[in-house]
Design an enzyme around this catalytic site. Structure first.
Site, PDB file in Angstrom:
ATOM      1  N   TYR A  95     -12.263 -22.460  49.414  1.00 59.81           N
ATOM      2  CA  TYR A  95     -11.040 -22.915  48.740  1.00 59.81           C
ATOM      3  C   TYR A  95     -11.038 -24.435  48.592  1.00 59.81           C
ATOM      4  O   TYR A  95     -10.615 -24.964  47.552  1.00 59.81           O
ATOM      5  CB  TYR A  95      -9.804 -22.475  49.531  1.00 59.81           C
ATOM      6  CG  TYR A  95      -9.505 -21.004  49.435  1.00 59.81           C
ATOM      7  CD1 TYR A  95      -8.616 -20.510  48.475  1.00 59.81           C
ATOM      8  CD2 TYR A  95     -10.088 -20.091  50.299  1.00 59.81           C
ATOM      9  CE1 TYR A  95      -8.332 -19.159  48.384  1.00 59.81           C
ATOM     10  CE2 TYR A  95      -9.817 -18.738  50.217  1.00 59.81           C
ATOM     11  CZ  TYR A  95      -8.939 -18.272  49.260  1.00 59.81           C
ATOM     12  OH  TYR A  95      -8.661 -16.931  49.173  1.00 59.81           O
TER      13      TYR A  95
ATOM     14  N   GLU B 212       0.775 -15.011  59.877  1.00 61.43           N
ATOM     15  CA  GLU B 212      -0.501 -15.619  60.273  1.00 61.43           C
ATOM     16  C   GLU B 212      -1.492 -14.520  60.618  1.00 61.43           C
ATOM     17  O   GLU B 212      -1.396 -13.861  61.647  1.00 61.43           O
ATOM     18  CB  GLU B 212      -0.296 -16.558  61.460  1.00 61.43           C
ATOM     19  CG  GLU B 212      -1.577 -17.113  62.068  1.00 61.43           C
ATOM     20  CD  GLU B 212      -2.541 -17.688  61.040  1.00 61.43           C
ATOM     21  OE1 GLU B 212      -3.679 -17.150  60.949  1.00 61.43           O
ATOM     22  OE2 GLU B 212      -2.166 -18.642  60.331  1.00 61.43           O
ATOM     23  N   SER B 213      -2.486 -14.323  59.753  1.00 57.55           N
ATOM     24  CA  SER B 213      -3.380 -13.176  59.888  1.00 57.55           C
ATOM     25  C   SER B 213      -4.180 -13.208  61.184  1.00 57.55           C
ATOM     26  O   SER B 213      -4.430 -12.163  61.791  1.00 57.55           O
ATOM     27  CB  SER B 213      -4.338 -13.119  58.695  1.00 57.55           C
ATOM     28  OG  SER B 213      -5.209 -14.231  58.671  1.00 57.55           O
TER      29      SER B 213
ATOM     30  N   TRP C  78       3.380 -13.359  44.486  1.00 59.96           N
ATOM     31  CA  TRP C  78       2.851 -11.991  44.552  1.00 59.96           C
ATOM     32  C   TRP C  78       3.908 -10.986  44.107  1.00 59.96           C
ATOM     33  O   TRP C  78       4.959 -10.884  44.723  1.00 59.96           O
ATOM     34  CB  TRP C  78       2.448 -11.649  45.980  1.00 59.96           C
ATOM     35  CG  TRP C  78       1.320 -12.439  46.553  1.00 59.96           C
ATOM     36  CD1 TRP C  78       1.406 -13.440  47.483  1.00 59.96           C
ATOM     37  CD2 TRP C  78      -0.074 -12.277  46.273  1.00 59.96           C
ATOM     38  NE1 TRP C  78       0.157 -13.914  47.783  1.00 59.96           N
ATOM     39  CE2 TRP C  78      -0.771 -13.215  47.072  1.00 59.96           C
ATOM     40  CE3 TRP C  78      -0.791 -11.418  45.436  1.00 59.96           C
ATOM     41  CZ2 TRP C  78      -2.156 -13.332  47.049  1.00 59.96           C
ATOM     42  CZ3 TRP C  78      -2.176 -11.538  45.417  1.00 59.96           C
ATOM     43  CH2 TRP C  78      -2.842 -12.478  46.210  1.00 59.96           C
TER      44      TRP C  78
ATOM     45  N   CYS D 156      -6.452 -10.792  48.806  1.00 57.31           N
ATOM     46  CA  CYS D 156      -6.382 -11.885  49.774  1.00 57.31           C
ATOM     47  C   CYS D 156      -7.283 -11.634  50.984  1.00 57.31           C
ATOM     48  O   CYS D 156      -7.135 -10.604  51.654  1.00 57.31           O
ATOM     49  CB  CYS D 156      -4.933 -12.054  50.233  1.00 57.31           C
ATOM     50  SG  CYS D 156      -4.722 -13.220  51.587  1.00 57.31           S
TER      51      CYS D 156
ATOM     52  N   ARG E 259       5.311 -21.733  51.779  1.00 55.09           N
ATOM     53  CA  ARG E 259       4.701 -20.926  50.729  1.00 55.09           C
ATOM     54  C   ARG E 259       4.901 -19.449  51.006  1.00 55.09           C
ATOM     55  O   ARG E 259       4.946 -19.017  52.151  1.00 55.09           O
ATOM     56  CB  ARG E 259       3.201 -21.242  50.609  1.00 55.09           C
ATOM     57  CG  ARG E 259       2.934 -22.600  49.973  1.00 55.09           C
ATOM     58  CD  ARG E 259       1.460 -22.769  49.650  1.00 55.09           C
ATOM     59  NE  ARG E 259       0.981 -21.704  48.766  1.00 55.09           N
ATOM     60  CZ  ARG E 259       1.178 -21.665  47.452  1.00 55.09           C
ATOM     61  NH1 ARG E 259       1.851 -22.617  46.863  1.00 55.09           N
ATOM     62  NH2 ARG E 259       0.703 -20.672  46.730  1.00 55.09           N
ATOM     63  N   PHE E 260       5.013 -18.680  49.936  1.00 48.41           N
ATOM     64  CA  PHE E 260       5.256 -17.237  50.033  1.00 48.41           C
ATOM     65  C   PHE E 260       3.923 -16.502  50.035  1.00 48.41           C
ATOM     66  O   PHE E 260       3.427 -16.079  48.993  1.00 48.41           O
ATOM     67  CB  PHE E 260       6.132 -16.769  48.872  1.00 48.41           C
ATOM     68  CG  PHE E 260       7.438 -17.519  48.760  1.00 48.41           C
ATOM     69  CD1 PHE E 260       8.340 -17.524  49.806  1.00 48.41           C
ATOM     70  CD2 PHE E 260       7.758 -18.214  47.602  1.00 48.41           C
ATOM     71  CE1 PHE E 260       9.545 -18.209  49.713  1.00 48.41           C
ATOM     72  CE2 PHE E 260       8.962 -18.899  47.485  1.00 48.41           C
ATOM     73  CZ  PHE E 260       9.855 -18.903  48.541  1.00 48.41           C
ATOM     74  N   THR E 261       3.337 -16.354  51.203  1.00 48.79           N
ATOM     75  CA  THR E 261       1.980 -15.834  51.328  1.00 48.79           C
ATOM     76  C   THR E 261       1.960 -14.419  51.895  1.00 48.79           C
ATOM     77  O   THR E 261       2.948 -13.926  52.427  1.00 48.79           O
ATOM     78  CB  THR E 261       1.156 -16.742  52.252  1.00 48.79           C
ATOM     79  OG1 THR E 261       1.776 -16.775  53.556  1.00 48.79           O
ATOM     80  CG2 THR E 261       1.080 -18.158  51.706  1.00 48.79           C
ATOM     81  N   VAL E 262       0.800 -13.781  51.777  1.00 48.95           N
ATOM     82  CA  VAL E 262       0.505 -12.530  52.470  1.00 48.95           C
ATOM     83  C   VAL E 262      -0.623 -12.820  53.453  1.00 48.95           C
ATOM     84  O   VAL E 262      -1.398 -13.760  53.237  1.00 48.95           O
ATOM     85  CB  VAL E 262       0.093 -11.412  51.483  1.00 48.95           C
ATOM     86  CG1 VAL E 262       1.281 -10.952  50.674  1.00 48.95           C
ATOM     87  CG2 VAL E 262      -1.060 -11.843  50.573  1.00 48.95           C
TER      88      VAL E 262
END
Length: 318
Positions: free
Chosen positions: A191, A141-142, A87, A54, A123-126
């Site tokens: 994307y 939030e990166s 993930w 990611c 959503r299940f994000t990294v």
């Protein structure tokens, strides 16, 4: 019967707009680590969950290493095989380099979200920045996590690391302007191109991608960095996309007007300089995880799950 949450995990089930365009949803957890807040900077209080595949999570890994936070904030890496359950940790998919969840024994990233908020609907994000004291997610939030890593833990790290400032006051306006241009057109633009479900949506998105690259090429001619002649967060945010561009985005996301190595010599040199000359960039770039994730996980783009072998090499030597 258990609730079907695959639409929160499976990127193949994501929804697009009526015109076929992809619109990324905002992050859900947006708390901040600060001395005067409920999330105070403390050694080993926080845990970072990431995927090497990611780009957003890789931002956090790069800044974590640049700032010398390895002993302050432990990290766990998931498998690149993001399927219908999202993930997976190594306990669910023992891909080389994947790890088990050391805190909760979770099988998937989604388990962390539901532990923090049982009625979570996003959503299940990294990445996921987890607080062990309050047993919840601080942030997913990166862009905000890297700001925290940049300053919040300076009292806990050596002075030479604390002195590194990736978002210096005198350059913030210019950094923000670059980020606001690069994110929608390139970071997320690839994307938008790859996930477009209509020709019109794709045409518009891919045009944005290459217009952005054209302008960045001019900006980087004769320059090692985007802003102020020094490494800033703007460079990190660009790098995580350019390092993936030739191995994945050119073919998988149909961003094939030009590749970086042949079409953009200044961007190519910028990317190679960071990768080969700074361990924080090279150490946190895993081409196997990157390629396998995109080609295997995104079945709406690549139903066969066949992983492309090229290009060779993944990144050119200096």
């Amino acid at each position: 019967m258990a609730k079907d949450m695959s639409s929160h995990s499976d990127i193949g089930k994501m929804k697009v707009e009526s015109d076929g365009s992809f619109n990324r949803k905002a992050a859900s957890f947006r708390d901040v680590i600060s001395e005067d807040g409920k999330f105070a900077p403390e050694k080993e209080r926080y845990h970072l969950y990431v995927s090497y595949a990611c780009p957003w999570a890789t931002r956090c890994l790069i800044v974590r290493q640049l700032k010398g936070l390895e002993e302050v904030i432990p990290v766990t890496v998931v498998s690149p095989h993001m399927g219908s359950d999202g993930w997976p940790f190594a306990s669910a998919d023992s891909f080389p380099g994947a790890e088990e969840d050391p805190l909760h024994g979770s099988r998937h990233i989604r388990d962390l979200y539901l532990r923090a908020k049982p009625d979570f609907e996003g959503r299940f994000t990294v990445p996921v920045l987890w607080d062990k004291k309050l047993n919840t997610i601080v942030s997913n939030e990166s862009s905000e996590i890297i700001r925290m890593f940049n300053t919040a833990f300076n009292a806990l790290i050596p002075k030479d690391k604390a002195s590194i400032d990736l978002y210096p006051e005198h350059l913030r306006k210019e950094i923000d302007e670059i980020n606001e241009f690069v994110y929608p057109n390139l970071n997320n633009g690839v994307y938008r191109s790859g996930f477009a479900q209509s020709q019109g949506a794709y045409d518009a998105a891919v045009k944005d991608v290459f217009n952005c690259l054209d302008k960045l090429e001019e900006r980087l001619k004769g320059n090692d960095y985007l802003v102020g002649g020094q490494l800033t967060e703007a460079d990190i945010r660009l790098f995580v996309t350019t390092i993936r561009f030739d191995p994945v985005y050119v073919s998988h996301f149909k961003c094939n007007l030009r590749d970086i190595r042949h079409g953009y010599p200044a961007i190519n040199q910028f990317t190679k300089n960071l990768y080969w000359n700074n361990a924080s960039f090279k150490d946190n770039t895993n081409f196997e995880h990157i390629k396998v994730h995109y080609y295997w996980s995104q079945t709406n783009v690549n139903p066969s799950r066949v992983v492309a072998v090229g290009p060779h090499p993944d990144i050119e030597p200096l």
